[in-house]
Design a protein around this motif. Structure first.
Motif, PDB file in Angstrom:
ATOM      1  N   TYR A  19      11.252   9.352   7.959  1.00  0.00           N
ATOM      2  CA  TYR A  19      10.823  10.145   9.105  1.00  0.00           C
ATOM      3  C   TYR A  19      10.267   9.278  10.233  1.00  0.00           C
ATOM      4  O   TYR A  19      10.512   9.528  11.403  1.00  0.00           O
ATOM      5  N   ARG A  20       9.470   8.260   9.876  1.00  0.00           N
ATOM      6  CA  ARG A  20       8.778   7.457  10.891  1.00  0.00           C
ATOM      7  C   ARG A  20       8.718   6.004  10.448  1.00  0.00           C
ATOM      8  O   ARG A  20       8.545   5.702   9.279  1.00  0.00           O
ATOM      9  N   ILE A  21       8.814   5.110  11.430  1.00  0.00           N
ATOM     10  CA  ILE A  21       8.706   3.672  11.208  1.00  0.00           C
ATOM     11  C   ILE A  21       7.682   3.134  12.195  1.00  0.00           C
ATOM     12  O   ILE A  21       7.757   3.426  13.394  1.00  0.00           O
ATOM     13  N   ASP A  53       5.307  10.442   1.811  1.00  0.00           N
ATOM     14  CA  ASP A  53       4.923   9.202   1.162  1.00  0.00           C
ATOM     15  C   ASP A  53       5.066   8.091   2.199  1.00  0.00           C
ATOM     16  O   ASP A  53       6.115   7.979   2.841  1.00  0.00           O
ATOM     17  N   THR A  54       4.010   7.313   2.369  1.00  0.00           N
ATOM     18  CA  THR A  54       4.018   6.226   3.336  1.00  0.00           C
ATOM     19  C   THR A  54       3.864   4.906   2.588  1.00  0.00           C
ATOM     20  O   THR A  54       2.951   4.749   1.780  1.00  0.00           O
ATOM     21  N   TYR A  55       4.770   3.982   2.866  1.00  0.00           N
ATOM     22  CA  TYR A  55       4.800   2.683   2.198  1.00  0.00           C
ATOM     23  C   TYR A  55       4.564   1.598   3.237  1.00  0.00           C
ATOM     24  O   TYR A  55       5.250   1.552   4.262  1.00  0.00           O
ATOM     25  N   SER A  56       3.593   0.721   2.970  1.00  0.00           N
ATOM     26  CA  SER A  56       3.237  -0.331   3.913  1.00  0.00           C
ATOM     27  C   SER A  56       3.450  -1.708   3.297  1.00  0.00           C
ATOM     28  O   SER A  56       3.096  -1.947   2.143  1.00  0.00           O
ATOM     29  N   TYR A  57       4.011  -2.579   4.114  1.00  0.00           N
ATOM     30  CA  TYR A  57       4.195  -3.983   3.770  1.00  0.00           C
ATOM     31  C   TYR A  57       3.416  -4.784   4.808  1.00  0.00           C
ATOM     32  O   TYR A  57       3.673  -4.649   6.008  1.00  0.00           O
ATOM     33  N   ASP A  95       0.854  -1.188   0.000  1.00  0.00           N
ATOM     34  CA  ASP A  95       0.000   0.000   0.000  1.00  0.00           C
ATOM     35  C   ASP A  95       0.892   1.240   0.000  1.00  0.00           C
ATOM     36  O   ASP A  95       1.949   1.250   0.628  1.00  0.00           O
ATOM     37  N   ILE A  96       0.434   2.270  -0.700  1.00  0.00           N
ATOM     38  CA  ILE A  96       1.163   3.548  -0.774  1.00  0.00           C
ATOM     39  C   ILE A  96       0.181   4.667  -0.473  1.00  0.00           C
ATOM     40  O   ILE A  96      -0.927   4.704  -1.021  1.00  0.00           O
ATOM     41  N   TYR A  97       0.575   5.576   0.409  1.00  0.00           N
ATOM     42  CA  TYR A  97      -0.230   6.757   0.702  1.00  0.00           C
ATOM     43  C   TYR A  97       0.643   7.980   0.470  1.00  0.00           C
ATOM     44  O   TYR A  97       1.713   8.094   1.053  1.00  0.00           O
ATOM     45  N   ASN A  98       0.171   8.880  -0.379  1.00  0.00           N
ATOM     46  CA  ASN A  98       0.886  10.123  -0.674  1.00  0.00           C
ATOM     47  C   ASN A  98       0.105  11.296  -0.100  1.00  0.00           C
ATOM     48  O   ASN A  98      -1.112  11.347  -0.213  1.00  0.00           O
ATOM     49  N   TYR A  99       0.832  12.240   0.507  1.00  0.00           N
ATOM     50  CA  TYR A  99       0.207  13.421   1.092  1.00  0.00           C
ATOM     51  C   TYR A  99       0.970  14.657   0.654  1.00  0.00           C
ATOM     52  O   TYR A  99       2.198  14.676   0.678  1.00  0.00           O
ATOM     53  N   GLU A 117       5.557  -0.179   8.266  1.00  0.00           N
ATOM     54  CA  GLU A 117       5.145   1.060   7.594  1.00  0.00           C
ATOM     55  C   GLU A 117       6.293   2.059   7.684  1.00  0.00           C
ATOM     56  O   GLU A 117       6.830   2.292   8.767  1.00  0.00           O
ATOM     57  N   PHE A 118       6.662   2.606   6.541  1.00  0.00           N
ATOM     58  CA  PHE A 118       7.767   3.561   6.447  1.00  0.00           C
ATOM     59  C   PHE A 118       7.221   4.872   5.897  1.00  0.00           C
ATOM     60  O   PHE A 118       6.689   4.902   4.793  1.00  0.00           O
ATOM     61  N   GLU A 119       7.374   5.960   6.654  1.00  0.00           N
ATOM     62  CA  GLU A 119       6.935   7.269   6.190  1.00  0.00           C
ATOM     63  C   GLU A 119       8.158   8.118   5.850  1.00  0.00           C
ATOM     64  O   GLU A 119       9.046   8.302   6.692  1.00  0.00           O
TER      65      GLU A 119
END
Length: 134
Positions: free
Chosen positions: A126-128, A99-103, A84-88, A117-119
């Motif tokens: 920035y965030r894990i 950009d947040t990438y989820s596995y 999953d990818i979330y872009n803001y 989840e890696f932001e």
């Protein structure tokens, strides 16, 4: 406080703690624990459910099996394409984006998933968030 870890959780209940990682700045990790047993259990004896860490200042208490200065391209090269990818992009300040990438992997016993989840904010990690559900 150590007393916080004596908090008794009922079955299928969780709680969280904030762990300070350095004496300088505001460098913390949030730790969630989960009671997946049939009985009451002290928080200290529960399963570690989630670690949420915002990369602010250098610290040497918490370490991961990947570099904290990796790029999204390095993440993809090592972990593959995310599930999953979330872009803001901020409406107020379009120069701010993340950009947040989820596995994810399906849990064997619960409805919730296991997830990494890696932001990345402005292309820097920035965030894990790492979530484990048995």
């Amino acid at each position: 406080d150590d007393e916080d870890f004596d908090l008794v959780l009922e079955p299928n209940q969780y709680t969280w703690f904030c762990m300070k990682l350095s004496n300088e700045g505001y460098n913390t990790a949030t730790i969630y624990v989960f009671n997946g047993t049939d009985g009451n259990l002290a928080a200290r004896d529960c399963t570690l459910k989630t670690i949420s860490y915002s990369i602010d200042d250098p610290q040497d208490i918490l370490s991961f099996g990947f570099p904290l200065d990796m790029t999204a391209e390095e993440l993809f090269a090592n972990a593959g394409e995310p599930d999953d990818i979330y872009n803001y992009v901020s409406d107020a300040d379009p120069s701010y984006y993340s950009d947040t990438y989820s596995y994810t992997q399906e849990s064997e016993h619960y409805y919730a998933d296991c997830e990494f989840e890696f932001e990345f904010v402005k292309d820097e990690l920035y965030r894990i968030d790492i979530t484990y559900m048995p």
